[in-house]
Design a protein around this motif. Structure first.
Motif, PDB file in Angstrom:
ATOM      1  N   VAL A  98      27.754  48.211  30.815  1.00  0.00           N
ATOM      2  CA  VAL A  98      28.484  48.615  32.016  1.00  0.00           C
ATOM      3  C   VAL A  98      27.994  47.811  33.229  1.00  0.00           C
ATOM      4  CG1 VAL A  98      28.979  50.531  33.594  1.00  0.00           C
ATOM      5  CG2 VAL A  98      29.036  50.901  31.135  1.00  0.00           C
TER       6      VAL A  98
ATOM      7  N   ARG B 251      29.447  44.402  32.904  1.00  0.00           N
ATOM      8  CA  ARG B 251      30.880  44.390  33.182  1.00  0.00           C
ATOM      9  C   ARG B 251      31.136  44.223  34.678  1.00  0.00           C
ATOM     10  NH1 ARG B 251      33.036  49.228  30.121  1.00  0.00           N
ATOM     11  NH2 ARG B 251      32.286  47.962  28.405  1.00  0.00           N
TER      12      ARG B 251
ATOM     13  N   GLU C 133      33.071  40.920  35.674  1.00  0.00           N
ATOM     14  CA  GLU C 133      34.472  41.076  36.099  1.00  0.00           C
ATOM     15  C   GLU C 133      34.654  40.746  37.577  1.00  0.00           C
ATOM     16  OE1 GLU C 133      36.999  41.473  34.171  1.00  0.00           O
ATOM     17  OE2 GLU C 133      35.838  41.779  32.334  1.00  0.00           O
ATOM     18  N   SER C 134      33.609  40.954  38.389  1.00  0.00           N
ATOM     19  CA  SER C 134      33.734  40.628  39.811  1.00  0.00           C
ATOM     20  C   SER C 134      33.599  39.124  40.026  1.00  0.00           C
ATOM     21  CB  SER C 134      32.649  41.348  40.608  1.00  0.00           C
ATOM     22  OG  SER C 134      31.386  40.798  40.303  1.00  0.00           O
TER      23      SER C 134
ATOM     24  N   ILE D 188      32.051  53.713  38.970  1.00  0.00           N
ATOM     25  CA  ILE D 188      33.084  52.836  39.525  1.00  0.00           C
ATOM     26  C   ILE D 188      32.375  51.681  40.221  1.00  0.00           C
ATOM     27  CG2 ILE D 188      34.996  52.659  41.176  1.00  0.00           C
ATOM     28  CD1 ILE D 188      35.841  54.795  39.423  1.00  0.00           C
TER      29      ILE D 188
ATOM     30  N   LEU E  21      38.387  47.126  43.102  1.00  0.00           N
ATOM     31  CA  LEU E  21      37.616  47.760  42.034  1.00  0.00           C
ATOM     32  C   LEU E  21      37.573  46.796  40.864  1.00  0.00           C
ATOM     33  CD1 LEU E  21      39.693  50.819  42.770  1.00  0.00           C
ATOM     34  CD2 LEU E  21      37.239  50.669  43.213  1.00  0.00           C
ATOM     35  N   VAL E  22      36.415  46.636  40.258  1.00  0.00           N
ATOM     36  CA  VAL E  22      36.310  45.636  39.192  1.00  0.00           C
ATOM     37  C   VAL E  22      35.920  46.218  37.848  1.00  0.00           C
ATOM     38  CG1 VAL E  22      35.859  43.677  40.694  1.00  0.00           C
ATOM     39  CG2 VAL E  22      33.947  45.059  39.906  1.00  0.00           C
ATOM     40  N   ALA E  23      35.340  47.411  37.820  1.00  0.00           N
ATOM     41  CA  ALA E  23      34.961  47.989  36.539  1.00  0.00           C
ATOM     42  C   ALA E  23      34.845  49.496  36.691  1.00  0.00           C
ATOM     43  CB  ALA E  23      33.632  47.413  36.047  1.00  0.00           C
ATOM     44  N   ALA E  24      35.078  50.193  35.578  1.00  0.00           N
ATOM     45  CA  ALA E  24      34.911  51.643  35.581  1.00  0.00           C
ATOM     46  C   ALA E  24      34.481  52.077  34.197  1.00  0.00           C
ATOM     47  CB  ALA E  24      36.211  52.342  35.969  1.00  0.00           C
ATOM     48  N   GLN E  25      33.766  53.139  34.121  1.00  0.00           N
ATOM     49  CA  GLN E  25      33.374  53.702  32.826  1.00  0.00           C
ATOM     50  C   GLN E  25      33.172  55.189  32.969  1.00  0.00           C
ATOM     51  OE1 GLN E  25      32.949  52.029  29.897  1.00  0.00           O
ATOM     52  NE2 GLN E  25      31.321  52.984  28.704  1.00  0.00           N
TER      53      GLN E  25
ATOM     54  N   LEU F   6      38.026  56.787  30.362  1.00  0.00           N
ATOM     55  CA  LEU F   6      38.504  55.895  31.419  1.00  0.00           C
ATOM     56  C   LEU F   6      37.551  54.718  31.472  1.00  0.00           C
ATOM     57  CD1 LEU F   6      40.341  55.313  33.945  1.00  0.00           C
ATOM     58  CD2 LEU F   6      38.526  56.304  35.290  1.00  0.00           C
TER      59      LEU F   6
ATOM     60  N   LEU G  82      37.472  50.395  32.830  1.00  0.00           N
ATOM     61  CA  LEU G  82      38.210  49.351  33.535  1.00  0.00           C
ATOM     62  C   LEU G  82      37.447  48.049  33.420  1.00  0.00           C
ATOM     63  CD1 LEU G  82      40.281  48.183  35.619  1.00  0.00           C
ATOM     64  CD2 LEU G  82      38.782  49.021  37.411  1.00  0.00           C
TER      65      LEU G  82
ATOM     66  N   GLY H 258      38.166  44.343  35.004  1.00  0.00           N
ATOM     67  CA  GLY H 258      39.047  43.498  35.802  1.00  0.00           C
ATOM     68  C   GLY H 258      39.329  44.102  37.148  1.00  0.00           C
ATOM     69  N   LYS H 259      39.999  43.292  37.975  1.00  0.00           N
ATOM     70  CA  LYS H 259      40.090  43.613  39.394  1.00  0.00           C
ATOM     71  C   LYS H 259      41.361  44.377  39.735  1.00  0.00           C
ATOM     72  CE  LYS H 259      38.108  40.340  41.713  1.00  0.00           C
ATOM     73  NZ  LYS H 259      37.754  39.156  42.523  1.00  0.00           N
ATOM     74  N   LEU H 260      41.221  45.473  40.496  1.00  0.00           N
ATOM     75  CA  LEU H 260      42.363  46.246  40.988  1.00  0.00           C
ATOM     76  C   LEU H 260      42.072  46.700  42.401  1.00  0.00           C
ATOM     77  CD1 LEU H 260      43.010  48.718  38.006  1.00  0.00           C
ATOM     78  CD2 LEU H 260      44.362  46.724  38.579  1.00  0.00           C
TER      79      LEU H 260
END
Lengths: 274, 245
Positions: free
Chosen positions: A113, A116, A120-121, A225, A233-237, B197, B199, B201-203
């Motif tokens: 995480v 990530r 991802e950022s 987040i 936002l670039v990642a979530a878990q 949940l 994610l 990538g960028k949002l």
């Protein structure tokens, strides 16, 4: 054995009861508000042999991250990019519950995480870290050691990693006759943004930030987040066994953006003063 | 990424779907004879078989819990399931996915009904095509129902993601690799609760909310297909079933 387990369950339930009562009055057992963090300290450049390092303390949680830079072959499919490899180990020093051995699923999730968020950022511009495209690239290892564990390892580790990368120095390599040579000089890393993770845990109907180990023992669910410098936002878990409603998730996203900005400015300051 | 054209000027995607279309989904219940419950799901090109064993005695015994059942989950990809051969040893990715699948299923189950026992869920990916964790969750929930495990709701799962400035439903393998964001979600349709949940990538904040809502709409579509599959096994008329065989 099962009788001792039964008594543990009774103690757990009593503790959870006490916690729920306190939370219903709007207070956590350590007196904090739901969205306030524990004391947050960060120190960088403490390991001379590493190319970058950072130690983060969040209350009693203590995490050390070290960056080591080498050259190596690129990953398959990413031939023209530097390689970034992350690991995390909960050391046996961290608490009486930890046994030495290969990382368990908790530690694997932790490092994945954190990885990530950074990946991802595109915090590190890996396109700038290829030496002989397709053959030799920078390989950047970020290894984390959890020294003391008192909850919220995800955020503490993520801040340590980000601070270590932000303040690291990369050796400058040169390509001479198809060989890579260390020039002995250093350069700052190609940083594009600062990803910050904020983890919220749900206990009953309350959503708290920066949980202690005691609070994590009572949590129903967890949500991490990661946001970056421009607020995206670039990642979530989501973690643990309980569910979240849509509204709880969307509210956590907003809190993560606001709180993330606060922490980002602290971490940014490291580079300017250092 | 834009040079690849994941969406053409008519709003069609690489596999000719519109932005709100799911891939073809087919679930077959009761495909593993020895298992207490099982399901086979074809989700686009994903082919995943799930077998449930239990509630049964826990080994090793010290893992047993006095007040509830232990849920164990293994997500595994067959070596031939991917473009380049996958090493059969469990990867870190598989360990993480096993964990999130288990956690996404657990809120649906009434585990306190089976103290000291264990339920094992084995998710075997025979062919992977992006979104295998969601397909695996949907099939696992059906297999748990097939095993007669007491449950509050079925867990449905579906991903949504971003391709350029478009939020799209059900990301496939190519879109996962070349797209801009991927958000897998699992949802309890009757309880309106989210149990998975993630994610990558960028949002932006508003895209996040659009993406989450779209994924939940996808979950609701998957829920109907899950129900149909169970109905077909337990209430379907026999001539129709014979044709299948």
């Amino acid at each position: 054995m099962s009788s001792s387990k039964r008594s543990t369950i009774i103690v757990e339930q009593l503790r959870k009861q006490q916690m729920l009562e306190s939370l219903s009055r709007g207070k956590r057992l350590d007196g904090r508000n739901f969205e306030s963090y524990r004391n947050f300290e960060i120190e960088v450049g403490i390991i001379d042999k590493a190319n970058g390092s950072a130690k983060v303390k969040l209350g009693n949680t203590e995490v050390l991250a070290g960056v080591k830079v080498e050259t190596g072959e690129p990953f398959e499919g990413l031939e023209n990019k530097g390689a970034l490899i992350m690991s995390a180990e909960v050391l046996p020093t961290a608490s009486s519950h930890v046994e030495p051995g290969p990382p368990d699923e908790e530690a694997i999730e932790l490092s994945r995480v954190v990885d990530r968020g950074v990946r991802e950022s595109k915090m590190l511009d890996l396109d700038k870290l290829a030496l002989i495209p397709g053959k030799i690239v920078y390989t950047i290892f970020v290894d984390c050691s959890i020294i003391n564990s008192d909850g919220n390892l995800l955020d503490a580790t993520s801040y340590a990693v980000v601070a270590a990368l932000l303040t690291c120095n990369l050796p400058i390599f040169e390509v001479q006759n198809d060989k890579v040579v260390d020039t002995g000089n250093i350069m700052p890393p190609p940083i594009t943004t600062i990803p910050i993770s904020v983890t919220a845990v749900k206990i009953g109907d309350s959503v708290l930030l920066d949980p202690t180990m005691e609070e994590e023992a009572c949590m129903d669910a967890r949500l991490t987040i990661t946001s970056e410098s421009d607020g995206n936002l670039v990642a979530a878990q989501k973690g643990y066994t309980g569910p979240f409603t849509i509204n709880q998730i969307l509210r956590s996203v907003e809190i993560a953006r606001i709180k993330g900005e606060e922490i980002r400015s602290t971490i940014k300051g490291l580079n300017e003063t250092g | 990424m834009s040079e690849l054209k994941l969406i053409d000027e008519n709003g069609r995607r690489s596999d000719n779907r519109g932005i709100d279309d799911l891939r073809q989904i087919k679930i077959t219940v009761g495909v593993v004879k020895n298992a207490d419950g099982s399901a086979f799901i074809e989700f686009g090109k994903n082919k995943i078989i799930v077998a449930v064993y239990g509630p049964r005695e826990v080994h090793p015994k010290h893992m047993a819990l006095p007040d509830r059942c232990v849920l164990r989950c293994r997500y595994h990809m067959s070596p031939f399931s991917t473009d380049t051969r996958k090493n059969p040893a469990p990867s870190r990715r598989e360990v993480e996915i096993s964990k999130v699948i288990r956690e996404s299923l657990e809120p649906s189950l009434i585990l306190s009904d089976y103290p000291r026992a264990v339920i094992d869920v084995f998710v075997e990916v025979l062919q992977a095509d992006g979104g295998s964790r969601c397909a695996g969750i949907a099939a696992a929930s059906v297999a748990l129902a097939d095993a007669g495990i007491n449950m509050r709701d079925l867990v449905s799962a579906c991903a949504a993601g971003r391709l350029g400035d478009k939020i799209v439903l059900d990301i496939n393998d190519l879109e996962d690799k070349e797209g801009d964001a991927d958000m897998p979600v699992a949802y309890l349709s009757n309880m309106e609760q989210i149990t998975l949940l993630q994610l990558d990538g960028k949002l932006s904040s508003s895209q996040f909310s659009e993406c989450l809502n779209k994924a939940i709409d996808g979950c609701k579509l998957v829920y109907e297909i899950q129900k149909e599959a169970l109905m077909k096994k337990y209430f379907g008329n026999e001539t129709e079933l014979k044709e299948e065989i």
